[in-house]
Design a protein around this motif. Sequence first.
Motif, PDB file in Angstrom:
ATOM      1  N   PHE A 112       0.851  -1.190   0.000  1.00  0.00           N
ATOM      2  CA  PHE A 112       0.000   0.000   0.000  1.00  0.00           C
ATOM      3  C   PHE A 112       0.884   1.237   0.000  1.00  0.00           C
ATOM      4  N   ASP A 113       0.598   2.146  -0.902  1.00  0.00           N
ATOM      5  CA  ASP A 113       1.328   3.398  -1.011  1.00  0.00           C
ATOM      6  C   ASP A 113       0.372   4.544  -0.702  1.00  0.00           C
ATOM      7  N   SER A 170       0.663   7.577  -0.834  1.00  0.00           N
ATOM      8  CA  SER A 170       0.714   8.687  -1.788  1.00  0.00           C
ATOM      9  C   SER A 170      -0.199   8.449  -2.987  1.00  0.00           C
ATOM     10  N   SER A 171      -0.737   7.226  -3.115  1.00  0.00           N
ATOM     11  CA  SER A 171      -1.672   6.933  -4.206  1.00  0.00           C
ATOM     12  C   SER A 171      -3.082   7.433  -3.899  1.00  0.00           C
ATOM     13  N   LEU A 172      -3.313   7.848  -2.649  1.00  0.00           N
ATOM     14  CA  LEU A 172      -4.623   8.375  -2.280  1.00  0.00           C
ATOM     15  C   LEU A 172      -4.800   9.768  -2.867  1.00  0.00           C
ATOM     16  N   LYS A 173      -6.046  10.106  -3.166  1.00  0.00           N
ATOM     17  CA  LYS A 173      -6.360  11.415  -3.732  1.00  0.00           C
ATOM     18  C   LYS A 173      -6.924  12.308  -2.629  1.00  0.00           C
ATOM     19  N   ARG A 198     -10.012   6.067  -5.099  1.00  0.00           N
ATOM     20  CA  ARG A 198      -8.927   6.346  -4.147  1.00  0.00           C
ATOM     21  C   ARG A 198      -9.078   7.718  -3.483  1.00  0.00           C
ATOM     22  N   ASP A 199     -10.347   8.201  -3.403  1.00  0.00           N
ATOM     23  CA  ASP A 199     -10.583   9.515  -2.794  1.00  0.00           C
ATOM     24  C   ASP A 199     -11.494   9.460  -1.571  1.00  0.00           C
TER      25      ASP A 199
END
Length: 119
Positions: free
Chosen positions: A3-4, A6-9, A80-81
């Motif tokens: 899980f990264d 930083s991939s979340l919006k 991803r938001d």
Amino acid sequence: MSFDPSSLKFNEAGLIPAIAQDENSGEVLMMAWMNADAVEQTLRTRRVTYWSRSRQSFWVKGESSGHVQELVDFRVDCDRDCLLLVVRQTGPACHTNRRSCFYTGVREGEEVELMAPLP
């Protein structure tokens, strides 16, 4: 796959909505905001940590009230938001002393209180 975060919006304020859901009943308990550090702290400690927009500080759920949210499962929606936090809730989730923050229904144009505060 790792899980990264930083991939979340995150929104323009650096926040992402997080919905807390009871692990046993499936009831939606509340919605609050998280920033990247709150996400990291929640995943690391398994104690749900939000970002308080009014106080501009971290808010570990239950730290002062004892109404703790222990993280059971952390889910990310398809865009991803938005986050879904499946939690083990101790006591009421709402600051009004109700089990859920979603205690007001609208029926035929009228507001109806669906649950009373806990004793």
